[in-house]
Write a protein that holds these residues in place. Sequence first.
Motif, mmCIF file in Angstrom:
data_model
loop_
_atom_site.group_PDB
_atom_site.id
_atom_site.type_symbol
_atom_site.label_atom_id
_atom_site.label_comp_id
_atom_site.label_asym_id
_atom_site.label_seq_id
_atom_site.Cartn_x
_atom_site.Cartn_y
_atom_site.Cartn_z
ATOM 1 N N THR A 1 0.865 -1.180 0.000
ATOM 2 C CA THR A 1 0.000 0.000 0.000
ATOM 3 C C THR A 1 0.907 1.238 0.000
ATOM 4 O O THR A 1 2.057 1.154 0.447
ATOM 5 N N PRO A 2 0.419 2.378 -0.483
ATOM 6 C CA PRO A 2 1.268 3.579 -0.540
ATOM 7 C C PRO A 2 1.920 3.933 0.801
ATOM 8 O O PRO A 2 3.083 4.301 0.847
ATOM 9 N N THR A 3 1.180 3.798 1.901
ATOM 10 C CA THR A 3 1.736 4.152 3.212
ATOM 11 C C THR A 3 2.873 3.220 3.602
ATOM 12 O O THR A 3 3.924 3.667 4.070
ATOM 13 N N VAL A 4 2.668 1.912 3.407
ATOM 14 C CA VAL A 4 3.710 0.935 3.743
ATOM 15 C C VAL A 4 4.900 1.095 2.794
ATOM 16 O O VAL A 4 6.058 1.028 3.216
ATOM 17 N N TYR A 5 4.590 1.341 1.511
ATOM 18 C CA TYR A 5 5.660 1.557 0.531
ATOM 19 C C TYR A 5 6.536 2.734 0.959
ATOM 20 O O TYR A 5 7.762 2.657 0.954
ATOM 21 N N GLN A 6 5.885 3.827 1.348
ATOM 22 C CA GLN A 6 6.639 5.026 1.727
ATOM 23 C C GLN A 6 7.555 4.757 2.916
ATOM 24 O O GLN A 6 8.712 5.165 2.922
ATOM 25 N N SER A 7 7.045 4.036 3.929
ATOM 26 C CA SER A 7 7.890 3.785 5.103
ATOM 27 C C SER A 7 9.046 2.847 4.766
ATOM 28 O O SER A 7 10.172 3.051 5.235
ATOM 29 N N ALA A 8 8.794 1.829 3.911
ATOM 30 C CA ALA A 8 9.882 0.921 3.499
ATOM 31 C C ALA A 8 10.917 1.680 2.673
ATOM 32 O O ALA A 8 12.128 1.544 2.873
ATOM 33 N N PHE A 9 10.432 2.495 1.729
ATOM 34 C CA PHE A 9 11.311 3.286 0.866
ATOM 35 C C PHE A 9 12.191 4.209 1.705
ATOM 36 O O PHE A 9 13.406 4.283 1.522
ATOM 37 N N LEU A 10 11.547 4.920 2.650
ATOM 38 C CA LEU A 10 12.285 5.865 3.503
ATOM 39 C C LEU A 10 13.331 5.150 4.350
ATOM 40 O O LEU A 10 14.444 5.650 4.511
ATOM 41 N N ALA A 11 12.970 3.978 4.881
ATOM 42 C CA ALA A 11 13.914 3.227 5.715
ATOM 43 C C ALA A 11 15.157 2.847 4.917
ATOM 44 O O ALA A 11 16.289 3.033 5.389
ATOM 45 N N VAL A 12 14.962 2.338 3.701
ATOM 46 C CA VAL A 12 16.099 1.944 2.855
ATOM 47 C C VAL A 12 16.903 3.179 2.460
ATOM 48 O O VAL A 12 18.135 3.197 2.544
ATOM 49 N N HIS A 13 16.200 4.229 2.058
ATOM 50 C CA HIS A 13 16.884 5.452 1.628
ATOM 51 C C HIS A 13 17.727 6.044 2.757
ATOM 52 O O HIS A 13 18.878 6.440 2.541
ATOM 53 N N GLU A 14 17.158 6.113 3.959
ATOM 54 C CA GLU A 14 17.883 6.699 5.086
ATOM 55 C C GLU A 14 19.122 5.880 5.451
ATOM 56 O O GLU A 14 20.163 6.437 5.809
#
Length: 198
Positions: free
Chosen positions: A34-47
């Motif tokens: 889902t967009p919300t879960v995607y965003q948190s996973a994306f941010l975690a990897v990016h950070e």
Amino acid sequence: MTSLLRQGEGLITNPHHVILVLGALQLVPLHHLTPTVYQSAFLAVHEALFAIIQCHPQVMLNAAPSFLNVFYRLVASIMQEGRQRGDSDTDGDVYLQCSRLIERMYSHIAATAESFTTLSAFMVAQYVTELQKVTLRPDVKLHLTEGIYRILDLCVEQDIKFLTAGLQMGVREVFNELYSSYTHYHKAQRQGEDKYTV
């Protein structure tokens, strides 16, 4: 993991431990979320990637290919999620924010050029190969394009010849279009700024 990485080489003295982190980041799921879960996973990897590039410069000299494999997963996923869809897109801001982070990371990669110069043509090839598969939303594409321009700045003439000769037919057309816009808009503007600075 990211907060540990931010402690830098003073805390994590063994470069192999940072490479293990990169291996773990390869396993973070980025598809069918889902967009919300995607965003948190994306941010975690990016950070985590951002912490590595900022706080572990010595590791980057040897771990650049592993780093780029993880980063490429982010690029490929945002290209899938940020493609044009027929329905009204209520989650656009999530994907737009993620595309801004990709642009920013490309800038950081370009700034630490000594680790990535030899891989710049490879990064461009990966980008245009993915780009050929999708039609991106214009706002997402704008950020990704600005980011890849920074990597094209690292490419020497030999890299461009390699890309022109080595890419498959459809991908080569996408690259030629990208390189044409790069030389027309970005490179010309940058040379103008350099001249003005001098």
